[in-house]
Design a protein around this motif. Sequence first.
Motif, PDB file in Angstrom:
ATOM      1  N   THR A 166       0.875  -1.147  -0.017  1.00 42.89           N
ATOM      2  CA  THR A 166      -0.113  -0.141  -0.112  1.00 42.89           C
ATOM      3  C   THR A 166       0.953   1.267   0.212  1.00 42.89           C
ATOM      4  N   GLN A 167       1.876   1.368   0.871  1.00 41.05           N
ATOM      5  CA  GLN A 167       2.868   2.228   0.716  1.00 41.05           C
ATOM      6  C   GLN A 167       3.537   2.568  -0.524  1.00 41.05           C
ATOM      7  N   ASP A 168       3.951   1.625  -1.263  1.00 42.90           N
ATOM      8  CA  ASP A 168       4.512   1.665  -2.542  1.00 42.90           C
ATOM      9  C   ASP A 168       3.258   2.386  -3.403  1.00 42.90           C
ATOM     10  N   ALA A 169       2.140   2.106  -3.405  1.00 43.87           N
ATOM     11  CA  ALA A 169       1.105   2.403  -4.246  1.00 43.87           C
ATOM     12  C   ALA A 169       0.765   4.001  -4.101  1.00 43.87           C
ATOM     13  N   ALA A 170       0.976   4.408  -2.713  1.00 43.53           N
ATOM     14  CA  ALA A 170       0.732   5.642  -2.325  1.00 43.53           C
ATOM     15  C   ALA A 170       1.843   6.426  -3.124  1.00 43.53           C
ATOM     16  N   THR A 171       3.356   6.241  -2.717  1.00 42.26           N
ATOM     17  CA  THR A 171       4.159   6.692  -3.261  1.00 42.26           C
ATOM     18  C   THR A 171       4.256   6.765  -4.858  1.00 42.26           C
ATOM     19  N   ILE A 172       3.822   5.704  -5.490  1.00 41.41           N
ATOM     20  CA  ILE A 172       3.777   5.792  -6.735  1.00 41.41           C
ATOM     21  C   ILE A 172       2.848   6.903  -7.468  1.00 41.41           C
ATOM     22  N   ASP A 173       1.657   7.061  -6.736  1.00 42.80           N
ATOM     23  CA  ASP A 173       0.680   7.820  -7.076  1.00 42.80           C
ATOM     24  C   ASP A 173       1.082   9.374  -7.015  1.00 42.80           C
ATOM     25  N   LEU A 174       2.003   9.333  -5.725  1.00 44.61           N
ATOM     26  CA  LEU A 174       2.571  10.839  -5.413  1.00 44.61           C
ATOM     27  C   LEU A 174       3.563  11.115  -6.400  1.00 44.61           C
ATOM     28  N   LEU A 175       4.361  10.328  -6.765  1.00 47.58           N
ATOM     29  CA  LEU A 175       5.230  10.411  -7.851  1.00 47.58           C
ATOM     30  C   LEU A 175       4.660  10.965  -8.992  1.00 47.58           C
ATOM     31  N   PHE A 176       3.692  10.142  -9.668  1.00 50.12           N
ATOM     32  CA  PHE A 176       3.140  10.497 -10.591  1.00 50.12           C
ATOM     33  C   PHE A 176       2.608  11.877 -10.800  1.00 50.12           C
ATOM     34  N   ARG A 177       1.794  12.245  -9.668  1.00 53.16           N
ATOM     35  CA  ARG A 177       1.372  13.666  -9.472  1.00 53.16           C
ATOM     36  C   ARG A 177       2.450  14.771  -9.611  1.00 53.16           C
ATOM     37  N   LEU A 231      10.810  20.374 -16.805  1.00 50.36           N
ATOM     38  CA  LEU A 231      10.848  19.538 -17.815  1.00 50.36           C
ATOM     39  C   LEU A 231      12.005  18.542 -17.125  1.00 50.36           C
ATOM     40  N   GLY A 232      13.045  19.018 -16.520  1.00 54.12           N
ATOM     41  CA  GLY A 232      14.359  18.293 -15.972  1.00 54.12           C
ATOM     42  C   GLY A 232      13.639  17.629 -14.582  1.00 54.12           C
ATOM     43  N   HIS A 233      12.714  18.216 -13.872  1.00 57.02           N
ATOM     44  CA  HIS A 233      12.383  17.617 -12.794  1.00 57.02           C
ATOM     45  C   HIS A 233      11.356  16.523 -13.020  1.00 57.02           C
ATOM     46  N   ALA A 234      10.562  16.690 -13.839  1.00 57.36           N
ATOM     47  CA  ALA A 234       9.679  15.672 -14.471  1.00 57.36           C
ATOM     48  C   ALA A 234      10.270  14.578 -14.747  1.00 57.36           C
ATOM     49  N   PHE A 235      11.515  14.752 -15.488  1.00 59.25           N
ATOM     50  CA  PHE A 235      12.436  13.409 -15.931  1.00 59.25           C
ATOM     51  C   PHE A 235      12.985  12.799 -14.733  1.00 59.25           C
ATOM     52  N   ALA A 236      13.472  13.652 -13.830  1.00 59.82           N
ATOM     53  CA  ALA A 236      13.873  12.936 -12.548  1.00 59.82           C
ATOM     54  C   ALA A 236      12.955  12.188 -11.758  1.00 59.82           C
ATOM     55  N   TYR A 237      11.636  12.598 -11.602  1.00 60.28           N
ATOM     56  CA  TYR A 237      10.492  11.998 -10.899  1.00 60.28           C
ATOM     57  C   TYR A 237      10.161  10.657 -11.538  1.00 60.28           C
ATOM     58  N   TYR A 238      10.026  10.758 -13.105  1.00 61.43           N
ATOM     59  CA  TYR A 238       9.857   9.634 -13.752  1.00 61.43           C
ATOM     60  C   TYR A 238      11.112   8.652 -13.547  1.00 61.43           C
ATOM     61  N   THR A 239      12.286   9.029 -13.452  1.00 64.10           N
ATOM     62  CA  THR A 239      13.397   8.143 -13.304  1.00 64.10           C
ATOM     63  C   THR A 239      13.216   7.408 -12.264  1.00 64.10           C
ATOM     64  N   ARG A 246      -1.846  12.246 -14.085  1.00 64.83           N
ATOM     65  CA  ARG A 246      -2.291  12.575 -12.673  1.00 64.83           C
ATOM     66  C   ARG A 246      -2.090  14.007 -12.489  1.00 64.83           C
ATOM     67  N   ASN A 247      -1.933  14.673 -13.476  1.00 69.71           N
ATOM     68  CA  ASN A 247      -1.739  16.240 -13.350  1.00 69.71           C
ATOM     69  C   ASN A 247      -3.121  17.058 -13.022  1.00 69.71           C
ATOM     70  N   GLU A 261      -5.552  18.241  -4.250  1.00 68.87           N
ATOM     71  CA  GLU A 261      -6.676  16.892  -4.406  1.00 68.87           C
ATOM     72  C   GLU A 261      -6.069  15.835  -3.629  1.00 68.87           C
ATOM     73  N   PRO A 262      -6.879  15.363  -2.643  1.00 69.65           N
ATOM     74  CA  PRO A 262      -6.294  14.018  -1.719  1.00 69.65           C
ATOM     75  C   PRO A 262      -5.958  12.834  -2.817  1.00 69.65           C
ATOM     76  N   GLY A 263      -4.812  12.263  -2.609  1.00 74.52           N
ATOM     77  CA  GLY A 263      -4.298  11.328  -3.493  1.00 74.52           C
ATOM     78  C   GLY A 263      -5.234   9.876  -3.361  1.00 74.52           C
ATOM     79  N   GLN A 264      -5.272   9.156  -4.607  1.00 76.55           N
ATOM     80  CA  GLN A 264      -5.988   7.941  -4.452  1.00 76.55           C
ATOM     81  C   GLN A 264      -5.322   6.635  -4.048  1.00 76.55           C
ATOM     82  N   GLY A 265      -3.800   7.004  -3.893  1.00 78.00           N
ATOM     83  CA  GLY A 265      -3.236   5.846  -3.568  1.00 78.00           C
ATOM     84  C   GLY A 265      -3.043   5.798  -2.059  1.00 78.00           C
ATOM     85  N   GLY A 266      -4.020   6.304  -1.229  1.00 78.63           N
ATOM     86  CA  GLY A 266      -3.920   6.446   0.192  1.00 78.63           C
ATOM     87  C   GLY A 266      -3.293   7.527   0.477  1.00 78.63           C
TER      88      GLY A 266
END
Lengths: 258, 328
Positions: free
Chosen positions: A5-16, A52-60, A84-85, A177-182
């Motif tokens: 669940t923790q991973d799901a929340a982190t993934i969701d956060l990083l996508f946002r 754009l550089g920050h987006a790239f780093a988060y996706y990385t 998730r923007n 907006e509250p995250g959906q990953g918890g």
Amino acid sequence: MSDHTQDAATIDLLFRLADDELMMGHRNAEWTGVGPVLEEDIAFSSMAQDELGHAFAYYTVLHEHLGQDNPDTLAFRREAADFRNARLTALPRSDWAAAVMRQFLYDAAEQVRLEHYSSHPFAPLAQLARKFRGEEKYHLMHGKSWVMRLGSATEDSRARLQAALEALWPHALGLFEPGQGGEDAGASEAALCAGWLAQVCPLLVSSSLQVPAERTAKGQWQSRVAAVYGRYAEPAPERVALLDAMQKVYRLDPNADW
Amino acid sequence: MTLMNPLVRPVITDDDGRSEDEKLVTFEARVAAGEKIEPTDWMPDRYRQQLIRMVQNHGNSEIVGALPEREWIPHAPTFKRKLALTAKVQDEVGHAQLLYRVVETLGKPREVIIEELLNGTAKYSNVFNYPPETWADVGIIAWLIDAAAIIRQMLLREGSYGPYSRALKRICYEESFHLKHGHDICVTLATGTQFQRDMLQDALNRWWNPIVGFFGPPDRASVHTDELMRWRVKLKTNDAIRQQFFDQYVPRIWELGLSIPDPELRKDDESGRWLYTEPDWEEFKRVIKGHGPCNAERIAVRRLAHEEGEWVRRALAAAANDQAVPVQ
């Protein structure tokens, strides 16, 4: 909370985080070549490149630590429904007042957020947050100085800025907006929003603008207007349009090297 | 505030009562000795006017040249490309800013420069009046047009006017990154799928003639060349620069497996010169005069940006006046 669940929340956060930065970078780069003065043209291009550089780093981080696709695939091949923007970041370029106001509202939110994430339990995020905080500080200074200048320069510039504030405000609240990953381990969106209001409201007021918010008896700022959420909803038209443009060449042949 | 620099024509400090002829002798001797002429030095009026025309044209070419490429920033297909292209177009705008400053040192303020671009009295490089139709065009433009520009600017860097020469040092340095970015796009497409290779060949087919024309009409048609060469405003003739471009880039284009759409193109062993089909110079003139495929659109985009920015510049000026409170 289990690791899963923790991973799901982190993934969701990083996508946002990543998707917001990608869209802001894309929209800000639209000023490249057509700014109101050459110097601002250049400043907006610089901010676009940082974003754009920050987006790239988060996706990385998503790719290397959390099992997601590589950054180019995530940005140029993902379907609109999977982004998730917040709506604020993808709104089409309009006038300079809106550009400056969006940048200011967004960067203030970034600052509050990155401050919290600097001590996030997920180390790769904490590391990026500490790094980006320094860069975003300059974006925020830039936004602040423009809001202050246009707010007090001429009646026309103040009116334009006020109109931009009113149009963008509900979308800016939508950044929280509250995250959906918890709920994220770093900080609740409501707490971040309160921190953001405390940042932006006094500056807007001192720039001769009418803020769609009021102070409560406890001295906290509270919006009088409801937020527009859109991270998880049916993709908004501006997100679809932005992605159509952005993914156009890549999608000519997604398996080719570009 | 530096945004709107109201320029006063530089004061000439060596105006010592000598005759124009005597000053000209000193001026030409300094140029011949390789000295740089600075804004406060005496200079022949024709030198000043020629430099204004040239540097203004160069600045305009940077700002108008940013337009075809900026159209493709939203479509750049990877992070690397999107970042490099945004940075490149940003550099071009920065070059325009730098070059307009040089023109200001010669006595013409930025507002006038922009006005002359918008009302069509000032020119810019003709090559930007053609449309970039596909992603491959972005590669060809950044590689070959920037290469052509670098060859010309490396020479101009050795010219006699100090501020222009110094601006060109930085510009050439930055352009060399653009060229790498463009070459990288072209190599990727040339070694990619059949579709990508066709796309690249098609782009080269469309851009080849405008690129050959980029160096300007042949020397026999060029007026004033002698004087400009003596004053080191021009360093080599149009034809000589075009030959240098062929020497350096034709083999590199062939290396990518591309064919150049000119059946006459080959190096003549005896003279060591490239033979090629001359572009249609009448067509070239027609485009310069404003009748190319994109002239109207380019200026319209600039005018729109200028008009939309009008209230911002007014606000900046008001804010600047506001801050100019006398010190107590």
